[in-house]
Design a protein around this motif. Structure first.
Motif, PDB file in Angstrom:
ATOM      1  N   THR A  48       0.793  -1.230   0.000  1.00 33.14           N
ATOM      2  CA  THR A  48       0.000   0.000   0.000  1.00 33.14           C
ATOM      3  C   THR A  48       0.818   1.269   0.000  1.00 33.14           C
ATOM      4  O   THR A  48       0.270   2.354   0.048  1.00 33.14           O
ATOM      5  CB  THR A  48      -0.964   0.014   1.202  1.00 33.14           C
ATOM      6  OG1 THR A  48      -0.236  -0.311   2.405  1.00 33.14           O
ATOM      7  CG2 THR A  48      -2.052  -1.017   1.016  1.00 33.14           C
ATOM      8  N   TYR A 105      -4.927   3.592  -4.289  1.00 27.88           N
ATOM      9  CA  TYR A 105      -4.375   2.238  -4.359  1.00 27.88           C
ATOM     10  C   TYR A 105      -4.647   1.536  -3.038  1.00 27.88           C
ATOM     11  O   TYR A 105      -4.346   2.058  -1.960  1.00 27.88           O
ATOM     12  CB  TYR A 105      -2.876   2.264  -4.620  1.00 27.88           C
ATOM     13  CG  TYR A 105      -2.258   0.869  -4.646  1.00 27.88           C
ATOM     14  CD1 TYR A 105      -2.108   0.192  -5.844  1.00 27.88           C
ATOM     15  CD2 TYR A 105      -1.860   0.230  -3.476  1.00 27.88           C
ATOM     16  CE1 TYR A 105      -1.579  -1.094  -5.877  1.00 27.88           C
ATOM     17  CE2 TYR A 105      -1.329  -1.052  -3.494  1.00 27.88           C
ATOM     18  CZ  TYR A 105      -1.180  -1.702  -4.697  1.00 27.88           C
ATOM     19  OH  TYR A 105      -0.661  -2.969  -4.715  1.00 27.88           O
ATOM     20  N   ARG A 111      -6.927  -1.381  -7.509  1.00 29.69           N
ATOM     21  CA  ARG A 111      -5.623  -1.354  -8.173  1.00 29.69           C
ATOM     22  C   ARG A 111      -5.850  -1.050  -9.645  1.00 29.69           C
ATOM     23  O   ARG A 111      -6.541  -1.792 -10.328  1.00 29.69           O
ATOM     24  CB  ARG A 111      -4.895  -2.691  -8.030  1.00 29.69           C
ATOM     25  CG  ARG A 111      -4.289  -2.928  -6.681  1.00 29.69           C
ATOM     26  CD  ARG A 111      -3.367  -4.123  -6.686  1.00 29.69           C
ATOM     27  NE  ARG A 111      -4.088  -5.366  -6.864  1.00 29.69           N
ATOM     28  CZ  ARG A 111      -3.503  -6.555  -6.935  1.00 29.69           C
ATOM     29  NH1 ARG A 111      -2.194  -6.652  -6.867  1.00 29.69           N
ATOM     30  NH2 ARG A 111      -4.216  -7.655  -7.077  1.00 29.69           N
ATOM     31  N   LEU A 171      -0.910   3.206 -12.180  1.00 31.50           N
ATOM     32  CA  LEU A 171       0.430   2.927 -11.672  1.00 31.50           C
ATOM     33  C   LEU A 171       1.475   3.106 -12.774  1.00 31.50           C
ATOM     34  O   LEU A 171       2.596   3.556 -12.510  1.00 31.50           O
ATOM     35  CB  LEU A 171       0.486   1.506 -11.104  1.00 31.50           C
ATOM     36  CG  LEU A 171      -0.353   1.261  -9.844  1.00 31.50           C
ATOM     37  CD1 LEU A 171      -0.340  -0.227  -9.479  1.00 31.50           C
ATOM     38  CD2 LEU A 171       0.153   2.088  -8.671  1.00 31.50           C
TER      39      LEU A 171
END
Length: 462
Positions: free
Chosen positions: A73, A106, A111, A116
């Motif tokens: 995380t 996130y 996700r 990302l």
């Protein structure tokens, strides 16, 4: 690999997150390297930090490598998770950026690999602008979960001149996690229906309930769009990501897409993250022998204009293939499953409630057994499967004492389920002669519904 459910455990579901570091004094700068802190801003306005590692005395023209984290995380200081890789790769003559990882947006429940990847490209731009770096020799490395992120970044930006996947999965996160958890059950000596229910049926419901971010991400279409030279490495003893299977997928996908500048290697005796580990399986800071050299030699070849072409080492032994975990059918979905649990509480709970309201006697023993066994069997099963999410360890799962290869708790739940079925059959036989058909009919309806539910969850299977 997102390892990792209630997700301290889920990202053990995925795989692949290093354990959080405890607070220590900041490590001193190595004599042969220099370090400097930098910051970068993500597309949605978050400022993240990072540390650049460079060979001492570097003046310019060096290759560069951005590191992308595995699952976890994140937050300030998360870059420390990659210090071992950063130092080892910098000693190969590479300028390395180990960034922090976002927390906002996130979590185990959320996700977004594209997000990302955008974060990675923002950090990558900072690395390419460093005076020690030749921007035409800059690439991105990703560990575990990062193996899903790096291909997205490489496909988006031609500035990424090469890509390195370390323990990356060629299958979806939920398929990888199912395989990972099944291995943990095998190591723990657990067999029977629980060893099938938890790795597959339970993982699918958790994903369907929105508690497993990115569960059904398919890496193959993204890999087809990677045109840069690519190095993929796995530990030969990786039990979190299927190494041989992932290697086959990477090889076949890139070849079919016309990218033949790939190298596939395996680090002997190495586990998932390719770090040394202690006897209990805890990851140590040092990388496995040969790993950093493999990365450094390959990067040197690529940035010298000689990218290796279609190099594939012999695949390691992988005893079990992973299995596709398809999205839930409507009747398997989390809303339906939770709705069925609610029905059990209503149908079985109506028996004692109506007895109190109508001042009737407690009723027949088959009805009482069906009520108690139905409630305990259904709620107890969900409760036990939930606790198993917190019981996953590096080397197995703590499922409680075993009788043979079956956890005692699971055997007890199976016996309770059998009792519920037997009581339901006896209640059905006696229902027409009952003087209280309403109450008995509600219990009977609950018992009839319990049978397929218990079969689906493995309670009535060996």
């Amino acid at each position: 690999m997102f390892t990792n459910l209630t997700l301290a455990a889920l990202l053990a579901l995925a795989p692949a997150a290093p354990a959080a570091l405890t607070a220590h004094a900041a490590p001193s700068e190595p004599d042969d390297l220099t370090t400097s802190d930098v910051s970068f801003r993500t597309g949605d306005g978050i400022t993240l930090g990072g540390t650049v590692f460079a060979p001492r005395g570097a003046s310019g023209g060096l290759p560069a490598l951005l590191l992308v984290h595995g699952s976890g995380t994140g937050g300030p200081g998360f870059r420390k998770q990659l210090r071992g890789e950063a130092e080892a790769f910098a000693r190969q003559g590479i300028v390395v950026l180990a960034p922090d990882k976002r927390q906002d947006g996130y979590s185990p429940f959320q996700r977004d690999f594209a997000q990302l990847a955008d974060d990675a490209l923002a950090a990558f731009a900072v690395l390419r602008a460093r005076p020690e770096v030749d921007p035409a020799k800059a690439g991105i490395w990703g560990l575990s979960e990062g193996g899903w992120v790096v291909p997205v970044a490489a496909a988006k930006s031609p500035d990424v001149k090469f890509a390195v996947l370390a323990a990356g999965s060629g299958v979806s996160p939920i398929r990888q996690q199912s395989w990972n958890v099944a291995n943990k059950f095998a190591w723990s000596g657990i067999g029977g229906s629980l060893s099938r229910t938890f790795p597959t049926t339970w993982q699918r419901m958790v994903a369907d309930a929105g508690m497993f971010g990115g569960a059904h991400h398919d890496p193959v279409p993204v890999l087809r769009n990677v045109k840069q030279p690519l190095l993929a490495l796995w530990g030969a003893e990786d039990a979190a990501v299927p190494p041989a299977e992932s290697a086959e997928i990477v090889r076949d996908t890139l070849s079919e897409a016309g990218n033949h500048h790939y190298t596939i290697r395996f680090i002997p005796d190495a586990p998932h993250a390719m770090h040394r580990s202690d006897p209990q399986g805890k990851r140590l800071p040092d990388l496995m022998p040969g790993y950093a050299d493999a990365v450094g030699d390959w990067v040197d070849a690529v940035t010298s204009g000689n990218p290796p072409r279609a190099v594939v080492e012999p695949l390691p032994r992988q005893e079990n293939r992973s299995s596709e975990v398809t999205p839930s059918a409507w009747w398997e979905s989390a809303p339906v499953q939770f709705g069925v649990l609610g029905l059990f509480v209503l149908l079985f709970g109506a028996y004692p409630v109506l007895a109190l309201l109508r001042r009737r006697r407690a009723g027949t023993w088959p009805a009482r057994v069906a009520v108690v066994a139905g409630v305990v069997g259904s709620l107890g099963t969900v409760g036990y499967l939930s606790t198993l999410m917190f019981s996953l360890t590096a080397n197995g799962i703590e499922a409680g004492p075993l009788l043979g290869d079956r956890p005692v708790v699971w055997l007890a739940l199976q016996l309770v389920a059998v009792a519920a079925v037997v009581a339901t059959v006896l209640l059905a036989v006696r229902w027409r002669a009952s003087t209280d058909r309403l109450r008995h009919g509600l219990v009977l309806a609950g018992g009839v519904l319990f049978v397929p539910w218990a079969l689906y969850w493995g309670l009535l299977l060996p």
